[in-house]
Design a protein around this motif. Structure first.
Motif, PDB file in Angstrom:
ATOM      1  N   PHE A   1       0.826  -1.207   0.000  1.00  0.00           N
ATOM      2  CA  PHE A   1       0.000   0.000   0.000  1.00  0.00           C
ATOM      3  C   PHE A   1       0.863   1.262   0.000  1.00  0.00           C
ATOM      4  CE2 PHE A   1      -2.648   3.276   2.017  1.00  0.00           C
ATOM      5  CZ  PHE A   1      -3.715   3.263   1.132  1.00  0.00           C
ATOM      6  N   GLU A   2       1.976   1.229   0.702  1.00  0.00           N
ATOM      7  CA  GLU A   2       2.865   2.380   0.773  1.00  0.00           C
ATOM      8  C   GLU A   2       3.382   2.755  -0.613  1.00  0.00           C
ATOM      9  OE1 GLU A   2       3.344  -0.445   2.620  1.00  0.00           O
ATOM     10  OE2 GLU A   2       2.465   0.317   4.464  1.00  0.00           O
ATOM     11  N   ALA A   3       3.611   1.756  -1.476  1.00  0.00           N
ATOM     12  CA  ALA A   3       4.079   2.017  -2.844  1.00  0.00           C
ATOM     13  C   ALA A   3       3.002   2.712  -3.663  1.00  0.00           C
ATOM     14  CB  ALA A   3       4.494   0.710  -3.510  1.00  0.00           C
ATOM     15  N   VAL A   4       1.747   2.374  -3.427  1.00  0.00           N
ATOM     16  CA  VAL A   4       0.643   3.018  -4.140  1.00  0.00           C
ATOM     17  C   VAL A   4       0.556   4.482  -3.718  1.00  0.00           C
ATOM     18  CG1 VAL A   4      -1.838   2.996  -4.561  1.00  0.00           C
ATOM     19  CG2 VAL A   4      -0.599   0.841  -4.340  1.00  0.00           C
ATOM     20  N   VAL A   5       0.683   4.739  -2.427  1.00  0.00           N
ATOM     21  CA  VAL A   5       0.637   6.114  -1.928  1.00  0.00           C
ATOM     22  C   VAL A   5       1.811   6.907  -2.497  1.00  0.00           C
ATOM     23  CG1 VAL A   5       0.780   7.568   0.136  1.00  0.00           C
ATOM     24  CG2 VAL A   5      -0.622   5.493   0.155  1.00  0.00           C
ATOM     25  N   GLU A   6       2.990   6.322  -2.505  1.00  0.00           N
ATOM     26  CA  GLU A   6       4.168   7.009  -3.046  1.00  0.00           C
ATOM     27  C   GLU A   6       3.979   7.319  -4.535  1.00  0.00           C
ATOM     28  OE1 GLU A   6       9.027   6.519  -3.420  1.00  0.00           O
ATOM     29  OE2 GLU A   6       7.854   4.925  -2.487  1.00  0.00           O
ATOM     30  N   THR A   7       3.399   6.388  -5.291  1.00  0.00           N
ATOM     31  CA  THR A   7       3.127   6.625  -6.714  1.00  0.00           C
ATOM     32  C   THR A   7       2.159   7.784  -6.881  1.00  0.00           C
ATOM     33  OG1 THR A   7       3.494   4.274  -7.187  1.00  0.00           O
ATOM     34  CG2 THR A   7       2.296   5.540  -8.847  1.00  0.00           C
ATOM     35  N   TRP A   8       1.128   7.790  -6.086  1.00  0.00           N
ATOM     36  CA  TRP A   8       0.109   8.843  -6.147  1.00  0.00           C
ATOM     37  C   TRP A   8       0.685  10.216  -5.804  1.00  0.00           C
ATOM     38  CZ3 TRP A   8      -2.538  10.915  -1.565  1.00  0.00           C
ATOM     39  CH2 TRP A   8      -3.560  11.794  -1.895  1.00  0.00           C
ATOM     40  N   GLN A   9       1.581  10.260  -4.811  1.00  0.00           N
ATOM     41  CA  GLN A   9       2.141  11.520  -4.355  1.00  0.00           C
ATOM     42  C   GLN A   9       3.365  11.970  -5.160  1.00  0.00           C
ATOM     43  OE1 GLN A   9       2.935  10.649  -0.215  1.00  0.00           O
ATOM     44  NE2 GLN A   9       0.928  11.399   0.421  1.00  0.00           N
ATOM     45  N   ASN A  10       3.892  11.124  -6.012  1.00  0.00           N
ATOM     46  CA  ASN A  10       5.133  11.415  -6.711  1.00  0.00           C
ATOM     47  C   ASN A  10       5.033  12.638  -7.621  1.00  0.00           C
ATOM     48  OD1 ASN A  10       7.820  10.923  -7.689  1.00  0.00           O
ATOM     49  ND2 ASN A  10       6.856  10.169  -9.561  1.00  0.00           N
ATOM     50  N   LYS A  11       5.989  13.522  -7.513  1.00  0.00           N
ATOM     51  CA  LYS A  11       6.105  14.695  -8.391  1.00  0.00           C
ATOM     52  C   LYS A  11       7.430  14.682  -9.152  1.00  0.00           C
ATOM     53  CE  LYS A  11       2.345  16.687  -6.720  1.00  0.00           C
ATOM     54  NZ  LYS A  11       1.199  15.879  -6.982  1.00  0.00           N
TER      55      LYS A  11
END
Length: 116
Positions: free
Chosen positions: A38-48
């Motif tokens: 789940f942390e990887a999904v959040v990181e993907t979503w927040q990635n700039k």
């Protein structure tokens, strides 16, 4: 806890057909996806950071029916050549996850108060 039903099915794989728009029309591609942590999904979503975009995106994909093995070189070529390919691929993954979570929500919403 019943291991058959998990709120977040990390490591689970599923295959879906994705319609990728090409210069000659849509191309249906069967893609085998995986559910990263789940942390990887959040990181993907927040990635700039554009440098991190591909490695984050790649962890959602296991294989596809376009070659013997899904290689980074061929996948990057598709993503660069066909505008909207990454969005189409990720939308199919996200739709599957929404359906999975909705289907399992009922089982978890009736959890016993005895856990406390």
């Amino acid at each position: 806890m019943n291991s058959a039903q998990r709120i977040w099915p990390e490591g689970e794989q599923f295959t879906k057909t994705v319609a990728l728009q090409t210069n000659t029309g849509p191309l249906d591609v069967e893609i085998t996806f995986t559910v990263p942590p789940f942390e990887a999904v959040v990181e993907t979503w927040q990635n700039k950071d554009p440098e991190k975009s591909y490695p984050l995106f790649r962890q959602f994909l296991v294989d596809w029916d376009q070659e013997q093995k899904l290689t980074d070189t061929v996948l990057m070529m598709y993503l660069r050549a066909y505008e909207g390919a990454s969005e189409a691929i990720f939308d199919v993954w996200a739709t599957h996850m929404k359906e999975y979570i909705s289907a399992n929500n009922q089982a978890y919403s009736q959890a016993s108060g005895a856990i406390n």
